[in-house]
Design an enzyme around this catalytic site. Structure first.
Site, PDB file in Angstrom:
ATOM      1  N   HIS A  60       0.781  -0.891   0.013  1.00 39.87           N
ATOM      2  CA  HIS A  60       0.023  -0.050  -0.271  1.00 39.87           C
ATOM      3  C   HIS A  60       0.833   1.347   0.053  1.00 39.87           C
ATOM      4  CE1 HIS A  60      -3.671  -2.174   1.947  1.00 39.87           C
ATOM      5  NE2 HIS A  60      -3.326  -2.997   0.772  1.00 39.87           N
ATOM      6  N   GLU A  62       0.900   4.033   1.655  1.00 38.67           N
ATOM      7  CA  GLU A  62       0.846   4.552   2.882  1.00 38.67           C
ATOM      8  C   GLU A  62       2.049   3.694   3.425  1.00 38.67           C
ATOM      9  OE1 GLU A  62      -2.144   3.651   1.711  1.00 38.67           O
ATOM     10  OE2 GLU A  62      -3.679   4.667   2.809  1.00 38.67           O
ATOM     11  N   CYS A  90      -5.395   1.960   5.983  1.00 39.87           N
ATOM     12  CA  CYS A  90      -6.044   0.616   6.595  1.00 39.87           C
ATOM     13  C   CYS A  90      -5.364   0.510   7.852  1.00 39.87           C
ATOM     14  CB  CYS A  90      -5.800  -0.375   5.717  1.00 39.87           C
ATOM     15  SG  CYS A  90      -4.287  -1.002   5.325  1.00 39.87           S
ATOM     16  N   CYS A  93      -1.566  -0.044   7.428  1.00 35.82           N
ATOM     17  CA  CYS A  93      -0.867   1.252   7.080  1.00 35.82           C
ATOM     18  C   CYS A  93      -0.802   2.325   8.343  1.00 35.82           C
ATOM     19  CB  CYS A  93      -1.449   1.912   6.037  1.00 35.82           C
ATOM     20  SG  CYS A  93      -1.270   1.119   4.519  1.00 35.82           S
TER      21      CYS A  93
HETATM   22 ZN   LIG Z   1      -3.188   0.118   3.828  1.00 33.47          ZN
END
Ligand SMILES: [Zn+2]
Length: 164
Positions: A60, A62, A90, A93
């Site tokens: 991801h 982030e 999420c 992250c």
């Molecule tokens: Zn994430």
């Protein structure tokens, strides 16, 4: 903790949207993040790495950005920095942002809205846990602003996830 909107938040969030668009055009998922210092100067940018990192489902934007930031900068500096990110981080992250020590997050679309927009997707089974809940469990403060410019953020995902 109380969150305060800064004058440059919207323009920097739109830069994160630009990163997400480039990520999508480059064959990765349409997510993008930017790290800025306390004065709004952009330090790092990072798109999603699902494809470019070899099918890494944890790549991801982030998480990748927070890991880079943690290697590049000290805790005192990062506590004053902001991550601008096209979608709400999420739980994974948010944990990475916390451990890296980034003190502030501004996000576009919420996880809940994305879940409603995308529906079921094997490549994006949205983890609907608000990031402020993760940060609230920590021992150093992380300020959260968002959703912001949510309709613009949602456009990044238009006609992308169906069939994935
Ligand atoms: Zn994430």
């Amino acid at each position: 903790m109380a969150s305060t909107i800064r004058p440059y938040d919207e323009s920097l969030l739109r830069k994160a949207f630009d990163v997400a668009r480039r990520s999508r055009e480059g064959g990765d998922h349409p997510f993008g993040s930017i790290l800025a210092d306390r004065d709004g100067n952009v330090l790092l940018e990072q798109g999603n790495g699902y494809s470019s990192e070899g099918g890494d489902r944890t790549a991801h934007a982030e998480r990748l950005l927070a890991t880079r930031a943690g290697k590049a900068y000290g805790l005192d500096f990062l506590a004053e920095c902001t991550m601008y990110t096209s979608a709400e981080p999420c739980a994974m992250c948010s944990g990475t942002i916390y451990w890296a020590g980034i003190g502030r997050v501004v996000f576009g679309q919420s996880e809940k809205e994305m879940k409603q927009q995308i529906g079921e997707s094997e490549e994006n089974p949205t983890l609907d846990l608000p990031c402020h809940v993760v940060f609230a469990a920590g021992q150093r403060p992380t300020e959260v602003v968002g959703p912001m410019l949510a309709a613009e953020a949602a456009k990044l995902h238009e006609e992308y996830w169906s069939g994935r």
